[in-house]
Design a protein around this motif. Structure first.
Motif, PDB file in Angstrom:
ATOM      1  N   LEU A 168       2.695   3.633   0.593  1.00 28.06           N
ATOM      2  CA  LEU A 168       2.809   2.356   1.213  1.00 28.06           C
ATOM      3  C   LEU A 168       3.261   1.141   0.039  1.00 28.06           C
ATOM      4  O   LEU A 168       3.973   0.424  -0.005  1.00 28.06           O
ATOM      5  N   GLU A 169       3.181   1.639  -1.073  1.00 31.71           N
ATOM      6  CA  GLU A 169       3.189   1.217  -2.119  1.00 31.71           C
ATOM      7  C   GLU A 169       4.773   0.537  -2.513  1.00 31.71           C
ATOM      8  O   GLU A 169       5.440   0.538  -2.794  1.00 31.71           O
ATOM      9  N   GLN A 170       6.035   1.793  -2.435  1.00 31.63           N
ATOM     10  CA  GLN A 170       6.684   2.801  -1.973  1.00 31.63           C
ATOM     11  C   GLN A 170       7.507   1.705  -1.226  1.00 31.63           C
ATOM     12  O   GLN A 170       8.832   0.757  -0.881  1.00 31.63           O
ATOM     13  N   MET A 171       7.079   1.159   0.502  1.00 27.53           N
ATOM     14  CA  MET A 171       7.788   0.386   1.233  1.00 27.53           C
ATOM     15  C   MET A 171       7.457  -1.203   0.798  1.00 27.53           C
ATOM     16  O   MET A 171       8.233  -1.379   0.809  1.00 27.53           O
ATOM     17  N   THR A 172       6.437  -1.394   0.098  1.00 29.51           N
ATOM     18  CA  THR A 172       6.055  -2.817   0.211  1.00 29.51           C
ATOM     19  C   THR A 172       6.532  -3.722  -1.472  1.00 29.51           C
ATOM     20  O   THR A 172       6.201  -4.910  -1.623  1.00 29.51           O
ATOM     21  N   TRP A 173       6.528  -2.879  -2.376  1.00 29.61           N
ATOM     22  CA  TRP A 173       6.771  -3.078  -4.212  1.00 29.61           C
ATOM     23  C   TRP A 173       7.887  -4.387  -3.673  1.00 29.61           C
ATOM     24  O   TRP A 173       8.808  -3.925  -3.346  1.00 29.61           O
ATOM     25  N   GLY A 174       7.884  -4.958  -4.820  1.00 33.42           N
ATOM     26  CA  GLY A 174       9.294  -6.377  -4.779  1.00 33.42           C
ATOM     27  C   GLY A 174       8.830  -7.919  -3.992  1.00 33.42           C
ATOM     28  O   GLY A 174       9.892  -8.481  -4.091  1.00 33.42           O
ATOM     29  N   SER A 175       7.943  -7.336  -2.945  1.00 32.16           N
ATOM     30  CA  SER A 175       8.083  -8.083  -2.066  1.00 32.16           C
ATOM     31  C   SER A 175       7.200  -9.583  -2.101  1.00 32.16           C
ATOM     32  O   SER A 175       6.299  -8.745  -2.241  1.00 32.16           O
ATOM     33  N   TRP A 176       8.412 -10.608  -2.360  1.00 31.74           N
ATOM     34  CA  TRP A 176       7.672 -11.586  -2.582  1.00 31.74           C
ATOM     35  C   TRP A 176       6.568 -12.143  -1.484  1.00 31.74           C
ATOM     36  O   TRP A 176       7.052 -11.519  -0.583  1.00 31.74           O
ATOM     37  N   MET A 177       5.468 -13.111  -1.533  1.00 34.08           N
ATOM     38  CA  MET A 177       4.377 -13.267  -1.041  1.00 34.08           C
ATOM     39  C   MET A 177       4.441 -14.906  -1.235  1.00 34.08           C
ATOM     40  O   MET A 177       4.412 -15.442  -2.295  1.00 34.08           O
ATOM     41  N   PRO A 178       3.139 -15.494  -0.072  1.00 38.04           N
ATOM     42  CA  PRO A 178       2.869 -16.656  -0.087  1.00 38.04           C
ATOM     43  C   PRO A 178       1.624 -16.442  -1.241  1.00 38.04           C
ATOM     44  O   PRO A 178       1.826 -17.750  -2.486  1.00 38.04           O
ATOM     45  N   HIS A 179       1.059 -15.742  -1.367  1.00 36.92           N
ATOM     46  CA  HIS A 179       0.117 -15.241  -3.381  1.00 36.92           C
ATOM     47  C   HIS A 179       0.466 -14.578  -3.372  1.00 36.92           C
ATOM     48  O   HIS A 179       1.087 -13.349  -3.002  1.00 36.92           O
TER      49      HIS A 179
END
Length: 829
Positions: free
Chosen positions: A670-681
């Motif tokens: 999950l972390e390798q898939m989602t790291w680096g993604s900018w979010m609203p918060h």
């Protein structure tokens, strides 16, 4: 006992039958009901199997900006509340004037005392080979829109024949739906009936900038087919354009067949007098199907004027219709075009022109005998209503001739420089909402009768309820009429704009806005550079909307995100390297220990997210610290960012005797898939290997609880100031499903939440069921997950490594704190 007129004992109402359930027919009935609600027993026949809707708003439906429900004018309840019999999906085939009856396609016979024909117009199909192939459509009703949406869903090439209003709006919608669009126009100027050559060129240039191909002076010779379907369009010069759909939008003709067959007097349209009465005194007609004083009208404003005159006549207060001065606005997002009157010029006419190349503004007014004859505005249409009012009233403009081109404020000697004063100066007859034919007087009366908010005005008199271009005028009328008693609408994004977060997000995509200055220009920001609230939000919204295209604006980020580290109260920074799923190894630990010693970090702390936080790093040492950590294979943990922070795990089934699944391994994935993604918060994930929940997954933005049968997926938890337990989203059986749902939920949140809105308040605002419904739609999880993974191609780029390579080197110079703009400071939030 009180009786309405026509309801007296023994007295029956007159029978009014309306042929046409469109905008003109229903508007005529509305006008009659407003004057004398008890006069007629009304039956309306409609060829389409639906209630009355705003046909001029089909373009926004095609573009995805509105739904059908949002363009409905009269709901089923309206017909029922007014005692109207609606016969939908059953066209009238015959009028028997002798027996005063109409006969429908189903065989229904309906008698009338008064008959109103409002059959509108038919699209013109150019007589070329292949015009009946499958995939050739017109653009007149909702069924046409559905056919275009079906074609757009498959992608490919669209050819629109006709560069008038309808053609360009169809092209815009298909382009937004992802098709490659070519517009073919016979004349050398787009919208030649509404625009002169200069404005037409500006319009063509803007459409081409948006990716459409526009061919003017092009004549269609043939529509080429393959296996009975459209394959290409061939021009007179031999050019062949691939096509998966061809939209015919070359013009309309009054629908006169029914009237002609009944023996009514017909030329180009059904002949009517000033009271909209045909050659048969019992039969009236309004709308695009009629011809009045030699003219046929294809725009909506004349229809409203015809309907008012008709209603006045049948309710015995005749006023008469004397013809219309028409104005036009193009409903293509981000392109401001207005024209009115006669701009052909000629003997005795004087042209006054103003050009502003830097702003893409072109204005031209035509004066004859000291009266305004016509106007063409491109790029700045704010004075359109004023020019139109001058034309309709035929006012003498000789006293303001020198300032006329500069608009109402200047022409009034500066007295109307205040926009509210300019609106106040409009006459009660001035048209405010062209889509629905609503005058200033009607809007003001609606406000005085209790409509104290924009939404209330929209619902009661329909002003601003369609294309929205008159919203500003309506808001000013509210302010003028009510002063401080105006009821506020949705909270705006900030004081720099009148738009909400949702409006801005929608318009960025709709208008293809890809730079912060462009957004501010198009959406009329009231400040030159924005503020500390809107700039970070705009930066995020653009980053989310245009992955791989938009270049992240570091000046618009808070200090922690600019520095890629967390600033502390003593001015030093803390650094948190990423540890996948909370796992580490000797090499990483040695690197961290070496950094602590080498740069005299006073403290190292284990965080709640199972990471090591190194405190006390000087700003000028940050690149060197990152270089040492990068050398050990570690990247930024984004502990400073509105982004994925951590994925917390327990040891799971590999070590724990209670573990049901490999929670640690899944957390790493999950972390390798989602790291680096900018979010609203900030965004946190956790995976617990069993319901004992050691990783505290039920207070995370996305939490996974492993159970014997698979995985329970939870959302919208928060362990901060206001603790909130998660809501159960769904249950799945495989790791791949966990990854897909996580990606889909994250992307839905990224695309719809407001900036600085955590998942918990977002879900509370929109509702858990809303999120479930969105993701439960067929193919939705795959759709959003694919969008997330696509954007991640451009996001998973370690910012520490870029800074080590020398990017933004000046930010790390000693005592060189850089502020984005002098007028405000963007501190951490």
């Amino acid at each position: 006992m009180n009786f309405e007129k026509g309801d007296l004992p023994g007295q029956s109402k007159e029978r009014l039958v309306v042929i046409g359930n469109g905008m003109a027919g229903c508007r005529a009935v509305e006008e009659i009901l407003a004057r004398d609600p008890g006069r007629f027993d009304v039956t309306i026949f409609g060829a389409e199997p639906r209630v009355n809707y705003n046909r001029i708003m089909l373009s926004p439906v095609l573009a995805g900006e509105k739904t059908f429900d949002e363009i409905v004018i009269n709901t089923q309840a309206w017909y029922e509340e007014n005692g109207i019999t609606l016969v939908s999906g059953d066209r009238v085939d015959h009028i028997d004037r002798t027996s005063q009856t109409v006969i429908s396609a189903s065989g229904r016979v309906e008698p009338y005392d008064r008959l109103l024909i409002a059959t509108g117009s038919d699209p013109f199909i150019i007589p070329v080979p292949g015009n009946n192939l499958q995939g050739v459509v017109t653009f007149r009703d909702l069924d046409d829109v559905d056919r275009m949406l079906e074609a757009a869903g498959k992608g490919g090439n669209a050819v629109v024949i006709g560069g008038g209003l309808l053609g360009l709006e169809a092209a815009h919608g298909l382009s937004l739906r992802g098709m490659k669009v070519t517009v073919i126009h016979l004349m050398p100027t787009l919208m030649e009936r509404q625009l002169d050559e200069a404005a037409g060129w500006l319009l063509k240039h803007e459409l081409e900038r948006r990716g459409q191909t526009v061919l003017t002076g092009a004549n269609t010779k043939e529509i080429v087919g393959r296996d009975g379907s459209v394959a290409a369009v061939r021009l007179e010069d031999g050019t062949e354009i691939p096509a998966d759909i061809v939209v015919m939008a070359v013009g309309i003709r009054p629908a006169t067949g029914l009237a002609k067959a009944a023996g009514l007097e017909v030329e180009r349209g059904i002949m009517v007098d000033d009271h909209m009465v045909t050659s048969d005194p019992a039969i009236l007609s309004v709308g695009e199907c009629v011809q009045h004083r030699g003219l046929c009208y294809g725009l909506v404003a004349p229809l409203w004027e015809m309907c008012r005159a008709l209603a006045d006549f049948v309710t015995e207060s005749p006023t008469g219709y004397e013809g219309s001065v028409t104005s036009t606005k193009l409903k293509v997002s981000g392109i401001d075009v207005f024209s009115a009157g006669d701009f052909s010029g000629g003997e005795g006419c004087e042209d006054i022109v103003m050009r502003d190349a830097a702003r893409g503004v072109y204005k031209r007014v035509i004066v004859k005998d000291n009266k305004l004859l016509g106007a063409v505005l491109y790029g700045d249409t704010a004075d359109g209503s004023w020019y139109f009012d001058l034309m309709k009233k035929g006012e003498d403009v000789s006293d303001i001739r020198e300032a006329l081109i500069f608009g109402q404020a200047f022409a009034s000697g500066g007295a109307l420089a205040d926009p509210n004063a300019a609106v106040a100066a409009l006459s009660d007859e001035a048209e405010i909402c062209g889509c629905n034919g609503v005058s200033k007087g009607t809007v003001v009366k609606t406000i005085c009768d209790g409509a104290h908010s924009l939404d209330a005005v929209r619902s009661q008199c329909k002003a601003s309820a369609s294309c929205g271009s008159c919203t500003g005028l309506v808001e000013r009328l509210l302010a003028l009429t009510l002063g401080g008693e105006v009821e506020s609408g949705p909270k705006t994004m900030c004081k720099c704009t009148s738009f909400t977060h949702d409006d801005v997000r929608r318009l960025i995509v709709e208008k293809q806005l890809k730079e912060i200055p462009e957004v501010m220009q198009e959406l009329h920001w009231t400040t030159p550079d924005g503020c500390a609230s809107c700039r970070p939000a705009l930066n995020y919204y653009l980053l989310c909307a245009w992955p791989g295209e938009y270049v992240d604006d570091q000046k618009s980020r808070f200090v922690n995100e600019r520095m890629h580290a967390n600033i502390q109260k003593d001015g030093t920074y803390s650094v948190v390297p990423r540890m996948w799923g909370g796992l580490t190894n000797p090499r990483e630990l040695r690197a961290i220990a070496d950094v602590v010693e080498k740069y005299n970090a006073p403290m190292v702390k284990v965080t709640g997210g199972q990471r090591l936080d190194i405190f006390g790093i000087k700003k000028e040492d940050l690149p060197a610290v990152w270089a040492d950590l990068n050398a050990a294979g570690m990247v930024s943990g984004h502990a400073y960012g509105k982004s994925l922070r951590t994925v917390k795990t327990c040891v799971g089934s590999e070590w724990c005797r209670f573990g049901t699944q490999d929670s640690t391994g899944l957390g790493v994935k999950l972390e390798q898939m989602t790291w680096g993604s900018w979010m609203p918060h900030k965004f946190k994930i956790a995976v617990s290997g069993c319901p004992r929940n050691c990783a505290e997954a039920t207070i995370k933005d996305f939490g996974v609880i492993c159970v014997d049968s698979g995985y329970e997926l939870h959302i919208a938890g928060n362990g901060g100031i206001k603790v909130r337990a998660t809501d159960l989203l769904c249950k799945v059986e495989t790791e791949q499903e966990v990854l897909d749902v996580c990606a889909a939920f994250t992307q839905l949140y990224r695309e719809e939440a407001h900036y600085l809105e955590r998942t918990a308040p977002w879900v509370e605002r929109v509702g858990l069921q809303y999120v479930k419904d969105r993701l439960a739609q067929e193919g939705a999880v795959q759709h959003y997950a694919a969008r997330f993974r696509y954007s991640q191609q451009f996001m998973q780029d370690d910012p520490w490594a870029r800074r080590v390579a020398g990017e933004d080197e000046k930010l790390h110079q000693h005592l060189a704190e850089v502020r984005p703009f002098p007028q405000f400071q963007m501190e951490n939030a």
